[in-house]
Design a protein around this motif. Structure first.
Motif, PDB file in Angstrom:
ATOM      1  N   PRO A 180     -41.951 -53.047  -8.400  1.00  0.00           N
ATOM      2  CA  PRO A 180     -42.008 -51.863  -9.274  1.00  0.00           C
ATOM      3  C   PRO A 180     -42.091 -50.554  -8.507  1.00  0.00           C
ATOM      4  O   PRO A 180     -41.476 -49.563  -8.904  1.00  0.00           O
ATOM      5  CB  PRO A 180     -43.273 -52.101 -10.102  1.00  0.00           C
ATOM      6  N   LEU A 181     -42.843 -50.530  -7.407  1.00  0.00           N
ATOM      7  CA  LEU A 181     -42.996 -49.284  -6.653  1.00  0.00           C
ATOM      8  C   LEU A 181     -41.674 -48.831  -6.072  1.00  0.00           C
ATOM      9  O   LEU A 181     -41.371 -47.623  -6.057  1.00  0.00           O
ATOM     10  CB  LEU A 181     -44.038 -49.462  -5.537  1.00  0.00           C
ATOM     11  N   PHE A 182     -40.871 -49.783  -5.609  1.00  0.00           N
ATOM     12  CA  PHE A 182     -39.601 -49.359  -5.036  1.00  0.00           C
ATOM     13  C   PHE A 182     -38.602 -48.989  -6.127  1.00  0.00           C
ATOM     14  O   PHE A 182     -37.809 -48.066  -5.941  1.00  0.00           O
ATOM     15  CB  PHE A 182     -39.007 -50.434  -4.129  1.00  0.00           C
ATOM     16  N   ARG A 183     -38.666 -49.679  -7.261  1.00  0.00           N
ATOM     17  CA  ARG A 183     -37.818 -49.253  -8.376  1.00  0.00           C
ATOM     18  C   ARG A 183     -38.148 -47.811  -8.757  1.00  0.00           C
ATOM     19  O   ARG A 183     -37.252 -47.005  -9.026  1.00  0.00           O
ATOM     20  CB  ARG A 183     -38.005 -50.174  -9.588  1.00  0.00           C
ATOM     21  N   ASP A 184     -39.437 -47.488  -8.765  1.00  0.00           N
ATOM     22  CA  ASP A 184     -39.855 -46.124  -9.099  1.00  0.00           C
ATOM     23  C   ASP A 184     -39.324 -45.121  -8.076  1.00  0.00           C
ATOM     24  O   ASP A 184     -38.923 -44.000  -8.435  1.00  0.00           O
ATOM     25  CB  ASP A 184     -41.380 -46.035  -9.165  1.00  0.00           C
ATOM     26  N   ILE A 208     -36.583 -45.386  -6.181  1.00  0.00           N
ATOM     27  CA  ILE A 208     -35.144 -45.207  -6.390  1.00  0.00           C
ATOM     28  C   ILE A 208     -34.886 -44.397  -7.659  1.00  0.00           C
ATOM     29  O   ILE A 208     -34.024 -43.509  -7.700  1.00  0.00           O
ATOM     30  CB  ILE A 208     -34.441 -46.571  -6.493  1.00  0.00           C
ATOM     31  N   LYS A 209     -35.658 -44.686  -8.699  1.00  0.00           N
ATOM     32  CA  LYS A 209     -35.508 -43.955  -9.960  1.00  0.00           C
ATOM     33  C   LYS A 209     -35.756 -42.464  -9.750  1.00  0.00           C
ATOM     34  O   LYS A 209     -35.058 -41.618 -10.316  1.00  0.00           O
ATOM     35  CB  LYS A 209     -36.472 -44.516 -11.002  1.00  0.00           C
ATOM     36  N   GLN A 210     -36.745 -42.136  -8.919  1.00  0.00           N
ATOM     37  CA  GLN A 210     -37.044 -40.725  -8.649  1.00  0.00           C
ATOM     38  C   GLN A 210     -35.873 -40.042  -7.956  1.00  0.00           C
ATOM     39  O   GLN A 210     -35.525 -38.905  -8.287  1.00  0.00           O
ATOM     40  CB  GLN A 210     -38.300 -40.616  -7.778  1.00  0.00           C
ATOM     41  N   VAL A 211     -35.249 -40.756  -7.023  1.00  0.00           N
ATOM     42  CA  VAL A 211     -34.080 -40.200  -6.337  1.00  0.00           C
ATOM     43  C   VAL A 211     -32.960 -39.919  -7.334  1.00  0.00           C
ATOM     44  O   VAL A 211     -32.340 -38.845  -7.325  1.00  0.00           O
ATOM     45  CB  VAL A 211     -33.581 -41.165  -5.242  1.00  0.00           C
ATOM     46  N   VAL A 212     -32.704 -40.889  -8.199  1.00  0.00           N
ATOM     47  CA  VAL A 212     -31.641 -40.733  -9.189  1.00  0.00           C
ATOM     48  C   VAL A 212     -31.962 -39.605 -10.159  1.00  0.00           C
ATOM     49  O   VAL A 212     -31.103 -38.772 -10.481  1.00  0.00           O
ATOM     50  CB  VAL A 212     -31.418 -42.055  -9.950  1.00  0.00           C
ATOM     51  N   ASP A 213     -33.208 -39.540 -10.619  1.00  0.00           N
ATOM     52  CA  ASP A 213     -33.616 -38.487 -11.565  1.00  0.00           C
ATOM     53  C   ASP A 213     -33.412 -37.091 -10.981  1.00  0.00           C
ATOM     54  O   ASP A 213     -32.982 -36.165 -11.682  1.00  0.00           O
ATOM     55  CB  ASP A 213     -35.086 -38.663 -11.963  1.00  0.00           C
ATOM     56  N   ASP A 251     -29.232 -36.219 -15.734  1.00  0.00           N
ATOM     57  CA  ASP A 251     -28.730 -36.676 -17.031  1.00  0.00           C
ATOM     58  C   ASP A 251     -28.330 -38.150 -17.025  1.00  0.00           C
ATOM     59  O   ASP A 251     -27.801 -38.648 -18.030  1.00  0.00           O
ATOM     60  CB  ASP A 251     -27.518 -35.829 -17.458  1.00  0.00           C
ATOM     61  N   ALA A 252     -28.577 -38.828 -15.915  1.00  0.00           N
ATOM     62  CA  ALA A 252     -28.151 -40.228 -15.794  1.00  0.00           C
ATOM     63  C   ALA A 252     -29.013 -41.152 -16.652  1.00  0.00           C
ATOM     64  O   ALA A 252     -30.186 -40.869 -16.927  1.00  0.00           O
ATOM     65  CB  ALA A 252     -28.215 -40.670 -14.341  1.00  0.00           C
ATOM     66  N   THR A 253     -28.405 -42.251 -17.055  1.00  0.00           N
ATOM     67  CA  THR A 253     -29.138 -43.326 -17.720  1.00  0.00           C
ATOM     68  C   THR A 253     -29.513 -44.356 -16.664  1.00  0.00           C
ATOM     69  O   THR A 253     -28.660 -44.760 -15.850  1.00  0.00           O
ATOM     70  CB  THR A 253     -28.269 -44.001 -18.796  1.00  0.00           C
ATOM     71  N   ILE A 254     -30.785 -44.762 -16.659  1.00  0.00           N
ATOM     72  CA  ILE A 254     -31.265 -45.701 -15.644  1.00  0.00           C
ATOM     73  C   ILE A 254     -31.774 -46.969 -16.330  1.00  0.00           C
ATOM     74  O   ILE A 254     -32.612 -46.911 -17.226  1.00  0.00           O
ATOM     75  CB  ILE A 254     -32.391 -45.080 -14.800  1.00  0.00           C
ATOM     76  N   ILE A 255     -31.250 -48.093 -15.894  1.00  0.00           N
ATOM     77  CA  ILE A 255     -31.704 -49.399 -16.390  1.00  0.00           C
ATOM     78  C   ILE A 255     -32.385 -50.118 -15.235  1.00  0.00           C
ATOM     79  O   ILE A 255     -31.811 -50.222 -14.141  1.00  0.00           O
ATOM     80  CB  ILE A 255     -30.527 -50.230 -16.919  1.00  0.00           C
TER      81      ILE A 255
END
Length: 211
Positions: free
Chosen positions: A11-15, A17-22, A27-31
């Motif tokens: 979960p920490l690494f998903r978070d 990567i999600k922060q980088v994308v955000d 405006d991206a959709t993240i799954i």
């Protein structure tokens, strides 16, 4: 706008990567998914996906099976490997198996964002500082394959059994040939592969995925 699939069991690494994308694509959709099965299902069923960011060593993956499974399920969907592995051999194998990018988990947020951006533009990304070593690995592998292509089918059969650690007598029995013929094949294998021992031949064979 883009739709990202982040597949990692941590979960920490998903978070991260999600922060980088955000930050890069607000405006991206993240799954997010935490299993290979979920990642494969999304790759098959979600036509909106633009890119997959895949952890190479998720539970249930053996070698590059996770990557290959997604590539087989959705051949045109770009997959970027995000991994703690950083060896040129692993990176080269990932690219050979269909990944369009490879991002070490030690990379900065800026590097991760740049890598994803490059793949979204249709390019391939590898860490610049490892690019030369990866290219050298590719040249070496190509040279090994050229030598391996000189082997006859009979010699390939013997080499495959050598990789299993079988002695000459057992190889002769399993192939229904004389032990002297096995020895002759091994001599030819060593000569064609440019090595001096059966141990070296076995190592080369494993590099080329014989056996």
């Amino acid at each position: 706008m883009y739709t990202f699939l982040i597949a990692d069991d941590h979960p920490l690494f998903r978070d991260a990567i999600k922060q980088v994308v955000d930050e890069r694509w607000p405006d991206a959709t993240i799954i997010e998914v935490s299993t290979l099965e979920e990642a494969r299902e999304q790759a098959i069923e979600n036509d909106d996906l633009d890119i997959v960011l895949l952890d190479l060593n998720m539970p249930g993956a053996e070698g590059f099976s996770g990557l290959l499974g997604i590539r087989n399920a959705a051949p045109v969907l770009p997959v970027v490997i995000v991994s703690a592995e950083e060896s040129p051999d692993v990176i080269q194998r990932a690219l050979t198996c269909g990944a369009l990018g490879f991002i070490p988990k030690s990379s900065s947020k800026e590097r991760i964002g740049d890598a994803v951006h490059a793949v979204l533009l249709g390019k391939t990304f590898v860490p610049p500082e490892l690019a030369e070593a990866i290219e050298e690995k590719r040249r070496v592998d190509d040279g090994l394959r050229e030598r391996a292509a000189l082997l006859t089918p009979a010699e390939v059969g013997v080499l495959e059994l050598l990789t299993l650690g079988k002695p000459n007598k057992i190889i002769a029995y399993e192939l229904d040939i004389k032990e002297s013929t096995v020895k002759a094949h091994i001599s030819a294998i060593l000569r064609k592969l440019g090595v001096h021992s059966r141990t070296q031949a076995v190592l080369m064979a494993k590099t080329l995925d014989f056996g």
